[in-house]
Structures are given as C-alpha cells and as structure tokens.
Design a protein around this motif. Structure first.
Motif, short mmCIF file in Angstrom:
data_model
loop_
_atom_site.label_atom_id
_atom_site.label_comp_id
_atom_site.label_asym_id
_atom_site.label_seq_id
_atom_site.Cartn_x
_atom_site.Cartn_y
_atom_site.Cartn_z
N UNK A 25 -4.36 32.01 10.19
CA UNK A 25 -3.73 31.84 11.13
C UNK A 25 -2.53 32.76 11.81
N UNK A 26 -2.13 33.01 12.12
CA UNK A 26 -0.68 33.94 12.94
C UNK A 26 0.25 32.28 13.30
N UNK A 50 7.59 39.34 9.79
CA UNK A 50 8.68 39.83 10.20
C UNK A 50 10.04 38.67 10.91
N UNK A 51 10.45 38.62 9.94
CA UNK A 51 11.83 37.40 10.17
C UNK A 51 12.52 37.07 9.71
N UNK A 52 13.42 35.97 9.73
CA UNK A 52 14.17 35.31 8.76
C UNK A 52 14.83 33.56 8.33
N UNK A 53 14.63 33.00 7.48
CA UNK A 53 14.18 32.05 7.18
C UNK A 53 15.18 30.94 6.33
N UNK A 54 16.11 29.98 6.62
CA UNK A 54 16.62 29.58 6.14
C UNK A 54 15.96 28.45 5.80
N UNK A 55 15.94 27.99 4.00
CA UNK A 55 15.20 26.95 3.58
C UNK A 55 16.49 25.47 3.31
N UNK A 99 8.00 35.95 12.64
CA UNK A 99 6.21 36.46 12.25
C UNK A 99 5.52 35.33 11.31
N UNK A 100 4.83 34.36 11.14
CA UNK A 100 4.22 34.32 10.21
C UNK A 100 2.39 34.24 9.77
#
Length: 186
Positions: A25-26, A50-55, A99-100
């Motif tokens: 799934x997206x 697409x995108x950018x994530x901070x953990x 988008x994941x």
C-alpha cells in the motif's frame, strides 16, 4: 542520507508487488505530519518514493533528538518495534509532502521466499546502515563539532535546505548556539 537503491528499488518493488500479489500500500503524508509516534507499534518498513523524513526520539527532559534524516529511495523503520516487537520510541516526521510504500513483515517474508536474494540484499543494506550509523556515533567522540558540520555540509548539502538548524544541531550532537557559532566563524 542512506539510499536503498543498490539493494532494492521501486521499479523492482512494483514488479514484485504485481507478480507475487503482495498487496503493498501507498501512504501520502503532509509536511509536518507525524506518521509514527512513540508507543505506536511499527508494522512496516517505509520506502520513501518522494519526500524527506526526520526520525527523532525524546531525551529525558523531553527534548527532540534527531536520530536520522531520510530522502528519496530510503527505507526506514523502527527496528525495535518492527523486528523485535518491542515498544517503539521513535517519531517519524515528514519534513515535506512525502509519498511512502508500506512493506509489512509478512510481505517482506513473501518476497524473500520467492526471491531469496532479497534476504541477502536486506542483510547487506542493514549491515551498511549499521556501519554508517556507527561512523556517525563515533564521530561525536572523534571529531570536533566543526569537523562534523563541515562533513555534513559536504556529504549532504540538500539537508540544509530541508531541515531546521535546531534539528541539524541535534543530529550533530551540539546545541543550536554552538552551531550558530560554528557557522559565524566559517
């Protein structure tokens, strides 16, 4: 900051999703949205299309400590929760619209059953990530704050356009005031 592309890319993932009826799934996440929080079970690995994530996680005083930044073609998860079933302590925050593709443990195991090389690729990817993370942790004790800052600027210049200085300072293991002094001196 770490790409999964040499081991797993989206084109192969899409092909295998159809071929093995995985049911991937997206998920769309808006800028600023937390899509995993402390205490929530992490049931997926997240492939960033697409995108950018901070953990990040919270220290004893409740301050946000940036653990990692991830961009396109990275895979992130909370290993304590996803692999071991332990309590999750991480937060995943979209730094821009993201988008994941979500990959459950069952879907990953199905892939490995059909394509055993995927298991080896995941092992290699995890080993490389462990080395990158280990280097980062050691740098806090073996490099000056200025050296860490300059290395980060050289290796990941886009990061400085996407993250706040407070988040970068936290990632470098320094205060925002120290980061300001370093930037001023350069």
């Amino acid at each position: 900051m770490f790409s999964s592309k040499p081991y797993l890319d989206i084109n192969k993932l899409i092909k295998w999703n159809i071929e093995f009826d995985l049911g991937l799934t997206n998920k769309s996440v808006k800028k600023g949205e937390l899509f995993l929080k402390e205490g929530q079970k992490c049931n997926h690995q997240y492939y960033i299309l697409k995108g950018f994530v901070r953990v990040y996680y919270l220290d004893l005083e409740g301050n946000q400590i940036t653990h990692w930044f991830c961009g396109n073609d990275a895979i992130i998860t909370s290993p304590f929760s996803y692999v071991k079933g332990e309590r999750n302590i991480l937060y995943f925050e979209a730094m821009e619209d993201t988008e994941l593709v979500l990959i459950s443990m069952q879907q990953l195991n199905t892939l490995i059953t059909h394509i055993p090389e995927i298991g080896e690729g995941m092992r290699q990817m995890n080993a490389e990530f462990a080395m990158v993370l280990s280097r980062r942790i050691m740098s806090i004790h073996t490099q000056t704050a200025e050296e860490r800052y300059l290395n980060l600027m050289e290796q990941h210049p886009l990061l400085f356009q996407k993250a706040k200085l407070s988040q970068i300072a936290s990632f470098l293991g320094i205060t925002q005031q120290s980061l300001s002094r370093i930037r001023k001196n350069l």
